[in-house]
Design a protein around this motif. Structure first.
Motif, mmCIF file in Angstrom:
data_model
loop_
_atom_site.group_PDB
_atom_site.id
_atom_site.type_symbol
_atom_site.label_atom_id
_atom_site.label_comp_id
_atom_site.label_asym_id
_atom_site.label_seq_id
_atom_site.Cartn_x
_atom_site.Cartn_y
_atom_site.Cartn_z
ATOM 1 N N ASN A 182 2.921 -50.266 -37.389
ATOM 2 C CA ASN A 182 2.406 -50.879 -38.631
ATOM 3 C C ASN A 182 1.946 -52.302 -38.567
ATOM 4 O O ASN A 182 0.748 -52.652 -38.876
ATOM 5 C CB ASN A 182 3.201 -50.546 -39.791
ATOM 6 N N TYR B 187 -1.803 -54.245 -39.004
ATOM 7 C CA TYR B 187 -2.097 -55.412 -39.935
ATOM 8 C C TYR B 187 -2.615 -56.438 -39.328
ATOM 9 O O TYR B 187 -3.615 -57.238 -39.667
ATOM 10 C CB TYR B 187 -0.540 -55.765 -40.425
ATOM 11 N N VAL C 266 -6.256 -57.426 -40.595
ATOM 12 C CA VAL C 266 -6.180 -58.262 -42.090
ATOM 13 C C VAL C 266 -7.359 -58.980 -42.174
ATOM 14 O O VAL C 266 -7.930 -59.439 -41.054
ATOM 15 C CB VAL C 266 -4.890 -59.102 -41.615
ATOM 16 N N PHE D 289 1.506 -62.109 -37.768
ATOM 17 C CA PHE D 289 1.831 -60.558 -37.340
ATOM 18 C C PHE D 289 1.824 -60.419 -35.994
ATOM 19 O O PHE D 289 2.781 -59.442 -35.582
ATOM 20 C CB PHE D 289 0.600 -59.754 -38.077
ATOM 21 N N THR E 86 -6.048 -54.015 -45.346
ATOM 22 C CA THR E 86 -6.658 -55.202 -44.995
ATOM 23 C C THR E 86 -6.466 -56.609 -45.631
ATOM 24 O O THR E 86 -6.766 -57.457 -44.990
ATOM 25 C CB THR E 86 -8.269 -54.762 -44.835
ATOM 26 N N ILE F 84 -0.769 -55.802 -47.798
ATOM 27 C CA ILE F 84 -0.136 -55.861 -46.661
ATOM 28 C C ILE F 84 1.461 -56.536 -46.845
ATOM 29 O O ILE F 84 2.460 -55.660 -46.221
ATOM 30 C CB ILE F 84 -0.819 -56.446 -45.256
ATOM 31 N N GLU G 249 4.212 -54.394 -48.363
ATOM 32 C CA GLU G 249 4.356 -52.995 -47.635
ATOM 33 C C GLU G 249 5.524 -53.703 -46.566
ATOM 34 O O GLU G 249 6.370 -52.901 -46.131
ATOM 35 C CB GLU G 249 3.157 -52.663 -46.946
#
Length: 157
Positions: free
Chosen positions: A34, A38, A42, A54, A99, A104, A107
């Motif tokens: 995941n 991201y 993003v 990230f 995005t 994000i 999450e």
């Protein structure tokens, strides 16, 4: 020779610790994937900061995946590597199509809550059977994740 014969840990005492570590391994694998998504997808005014952050996060998770897998091997358990089994076992689900930081970041927060609760549970179970190495590994994981939680909370404020 069995590694447990050397360490003095008893396989019959480690059942709950192993179950926790196997679940954590699955959760971390999905979390890693995941985070890669991201990182790739993003967009927005915070793109540069989050894209870099990230990447740092998924690199750290990759190290944790390896550490959990190696700990399972030290406990005389073969770590799962089949992604179909990992997906079925993981409490963290695949996420795609996000995005914006506004979708994000919550999450990731949800994922961190799941991971940290599981790691605390593993610490408790490992402590009960004097598995201090697993306790130390999980404690180290929590140190980094709590710092990340602070970052995420600050970004969402």
């Amino acid at each position: 020779m069995n590694v447990l014969d050397i360490t003095g840990l008893k396989a019959e005492n480690l059942t709950e610790v192993v179950k926790g570590l196997e679940l954590l391994l699955a959760d971390l694998q999905v979390h890693y994937t995941n985070l890669r998504g991201y990182h790739w997808h993003v967009k927005g005014k915070d793109f540069a900061i989050l894209h870099e952050r990230f990447e740092k996060m998924y690199d750290e998770v990759a190290d944790k995946v390896d550490e959990v897998a190696e700990r399972l091997l030290q406990l005389n358990v073969e770590p799962e590597n089949r992604y179909s089994v990992i997906l079925a076992k993981s409490e963290i689900k695949e996420v795609t199509g996000l995005t914006s930081p506004e979708t994000i970041l919550p999450e990731i927060v949800k994922t961190y809550k799941t991971l940290m609760a599981l790691e605390r549970s593993i610490i408790e179970k490992a402590g009960e059977v004097n598995d201090e190495t697993t306790v130390a590994i999980m404690s180290d994981f929590l140190v980094g994740q709590e710092k990340d939680a602070w970052f995420l909370a600050s970004m969402l404020s």
